[in-house]
Design an enzyme around this catalytic site. Structure first.
Site, PDB file in Angstrom:
ATOM      1  N   ASP A 142      90.746 110.114  84.431  1.00 19.18           N
ATOM      2  CA  ASP A 142      89.930 109.524  85.500  1.00 19.18           C
ATOM      3  C   ASP A 142      88.504 110.020  85.285  1.00 19.18           C
ATOM      4  O   ASP A 142      88.288 111.245  85.184  1.00 19.18           O
ATOM      5  CB  ASP A 142      90.484 109.992  86.854  1.00 19.18           C
ATOM      6  CG  ASP A 142      89.679 109.454  88.012  1.00 19.18           C
ATOM      7  OD1 ASP A 142      90.234 109.351  89.111  1.00 19.18           O
ATOM      8  OD2 ASP A 142      88.490 109.125  87.819  1.00 19.18           O
ATOM      9  N   ASP A 160      80.773 102.058  82.449  1.00 15.46           N
ATOM     10  CA  ASP A 160      81.213 100.685  82.185  1.00 15.46           C
ATOM     11  C   ASP A 160      82.524 100.480  82.936  1.00 15.46           C
ATOM     12  O   ASP A 160      83.621 100.434  82.360  1.00 15.46           O
ATOM     13  CB  ASP A 160      81.406 100.510  80.676  1.00 15.46           C
ATOM     14  CG  ASP A 160      81.935  99.133  80.338  1.00 15.46           C
ATOM     15  OD1 ASP A 160      82.571  98.988  79.257  1.00 15.46           O
ATOM     16  OD2 ASP A 160      81.754  98.208  81.160  1.00 15.46           O
TER      17      ASP A 160
HETATM   18  N1  SAM Z   1      82.568  95.169  81.037  1.00 15.53           N
HETATM   19  C1  SAM Z   1      83.435  95.131  82.158  1.00 15.53           C
HETATM   20  C2  SAM Z   1      82.689  94.780  83.425  1.00 15.53           C
HETATM   21  O1  SAM Z   1      81.477  94.813  83.422  1.00 15.53           O
HETATM   22  O2  SAM Z   1      83.359  94.463  84.396  1.00 15.53           O
HETATM   23  C3  SAM Z   1      84.178  96.419  82.336  1.00 15.53           C
HETATM   24  C4  SAM Z   1      84.709  96.937  81.045  1.00 15.53           C
HETATM   25  S1  SAM Z   1      86.083  97.910  81.037  1.00 15.53           S
HETATM   26  C5  SAM Z   1      87.351  96.741  80.913  1.00 15.53           C
HETATM   27  C6  SAM Z   1      86.264  98.619  82.656  1.00 15.53           C
HETATM   28  C7  SAM Z   1      87.194  99.795  82.489  1.00 15.53           C
HETATM   29  O3  SAM Z   1      87.030 100.749  83.532  1.00 15.53           O
HETATM   30  C8  SAM Z   1      88.679  99.382  82.531  1.00 15.53           C
HETATM   31  O4  SAM Z   1      89.237  99.568  81.252  1.00 15.53           O
HETATM   32  C9  SAM Z   1      89.294 100.309  83.588  1.00 15.53           C
HETATM   33  O5  SAM Z   1      90.591 100.735  83.238  1.00 15.53           O
HETATM   34  C10 SAM Z   1      88.293 101.451  83.590  1.00 15.53           C
HETATM   35  N2  SAM Z   1      88.303 102.298  84.789  1.00 15.53           N
HETATM   36  C11 SAM Z   1      88.426 101.908  86.081  1.00 15.53           C
HETATM   37  N3  SAM Z   1      88.396 102.995  86.904  1.00 15.53           N
HETATM   38  C12 SAM Z   1      88.246 104.090  86.107  1.00 15.53           C
HETATM   39  C13 SAM Z   1      88.147 105.494  86.355  1.00 15.53           C
HETATM   40  N4  SAM Z   1      88.206 105.999  87.609  1.00 15.53           N
HETATM   41  N5  SAM Z   1      87.986 106.327  85.293  1.00 15.53           N
HETATM   42  C14 SAM Z   1      87.930 105.832  84.026  1.00 15.53           C
HETATM   43  N6  SAM Z   1      88.044 104.509  83.711  1.00 15.53           N
HETATM   44  C15 SAM Z   1      88.186 103.652  84.758  1.00 15.53           C
END
Ligand code: SAM
Length: 292
Positions: A142, A160
């Site tokens: 996380d 991101d």
């Molecule tokens: N480019 C995309 C957008 O602008 O919506 C987002 C890219 S990426 C797919 C977003 C990532 O954030 C996802 O893989 C999700 O699993 C991750 N994510 C969400 N919450 C998170 C957290 N608390 N810690 C780390 N990663 C997280």
């Protein structure tokens, strides 16, 4: 004949509208521990990833967001050695960051291993070069826990993330931004995926308010990304170096030349500078942010 399938983006349904995309083929669909994930083929946008009903990335226009979220902070900083990406599971931003040879180490903290695993299969154009690069470190955690605990320090932090729902919610909190500040080297900069101001103005005002309580400069910059419906998308900007977003275009251009002028499809030194010139309604949304 099989029933035509359409997938709805439900991010804005409380505003009274949905956006639906025709599905030629579902490539991968799963309810992970953290979120619903569907990857499908759309006739116009190509491969599309949706997490919890919000469009994350499409083959057609991913370059806009990925170039603006990486080259803008890196060329503004000018000498970033250590970079942190929170989220970023598809590795599209990581691939852009690694084009900067000044970057000595890139750490990506992604909460959901399923996103990385399926990206290795379906977005190998990003993941292959990234995982082959010795400077890259992938951490499954996380992002909130990571920045609260790590002893590492960074010149640029790129959030991101998904939208402020589900696991992404904490990445819009004051606690998270304060922990990011703790991990930034002097003169460092934090940039964040901060939604579409025309539909999510309070998300932007709320982030900039928190930035201004923690940093000398809280602002945003914009780019128009077709599949992030609603015109301009805002990328949050937080740093103690107020000059960072006013680096002259000719300096940015010189840094780009020094970096080898690698090909881009959206970011240019001129677009970099222009991205901070906010349309009035967005400037007013940012101005609403409480002064520290
Ligand atoms: N480019 C995309 C957008 O602008 O919506 C987002 C890219 S990426 C797919 C977003 C990532 O954030 C996802 O893989 C999700 O699993 C991750 N994510 C969400 N919450 C998170 C957290 N608390 N810690 C780390 N990663 C997280």
């Amino acid at each position: 004949m099989a029933e035509e399938r359409w997938i709805a983006e439900t991010l804005f349904e409380e505003l009274g509208f949905r956006l639906t995309f025709k599905v030629d083929k579902v490539l991968y669909e799963v309810q992970t521990k953290h979120q619903h994930l569907v990857l499908f083929q759309n006739p116009f946008f190509g491969k599309m990833l949706m997490l919890d009903g919000a469009t994350q990335i499409t083959k057609k226009d991913e370059f806009i967001y990925q170039e603006m979220m990486s080259h803008t902070p890196l060329f503004a900083h000018g000498n970033a050695r250590d970079v942190l990406i929170i989220g970023g599971g598809d590795c599209g931003i990581a691939e852009e960051v690694l084009k900067h040879k000044t970057v000595r180490r890139l750490t990506q903290v992604e909460i959901d291993p399923a996103v990385i695993e399926f990206s290795k299969e379906h977005f190998s154009e990003f993941t292959k070069p990234v995982f082959a690069d010795k400077r890259f470190e992938s951490v499954i955690d996380d992002g909130m826990k990571y920045v609260a605990r790590t002893e590492r320090r960074f010149d640029v932090i790129i959030v991101d993330s998904t939208d402020p729902q589900g696991p992404g919610k904490v990445l819009f909190s004051r606690r998270f931004y304060a922990a990011c500040k703790r991990c930034l080297n002097k003169g460092g900069v934090l940039v964040t995926q901060n939604g579409v101001p025309i539909f999510q103005p309070s998300e932007l005002t709320s982030s900039v308010t928190k930035f201004r309580k923690l940093f000398a400069d809280g602002f945003c910059y914009v780019a128009a990304i077709p599949t992030y419906l609603g015109g301009h998308m805002a990328m949050g900007w937080a740093t103690d170096n107020k000059k960072l977003r006013q680096v002259p275009t000719k300096t940015i251009a010189a840094r780009y030349r020094k970096a080898g002028s690698f090909p881009t499809k959206y970011w240019t030194p001129e677009v970099h500078a222009a991205a901070f010139a906010l349309p009035r309604f967005i400037a007013e949304t940012v101005a609403k942010a409480a002064r520290a």
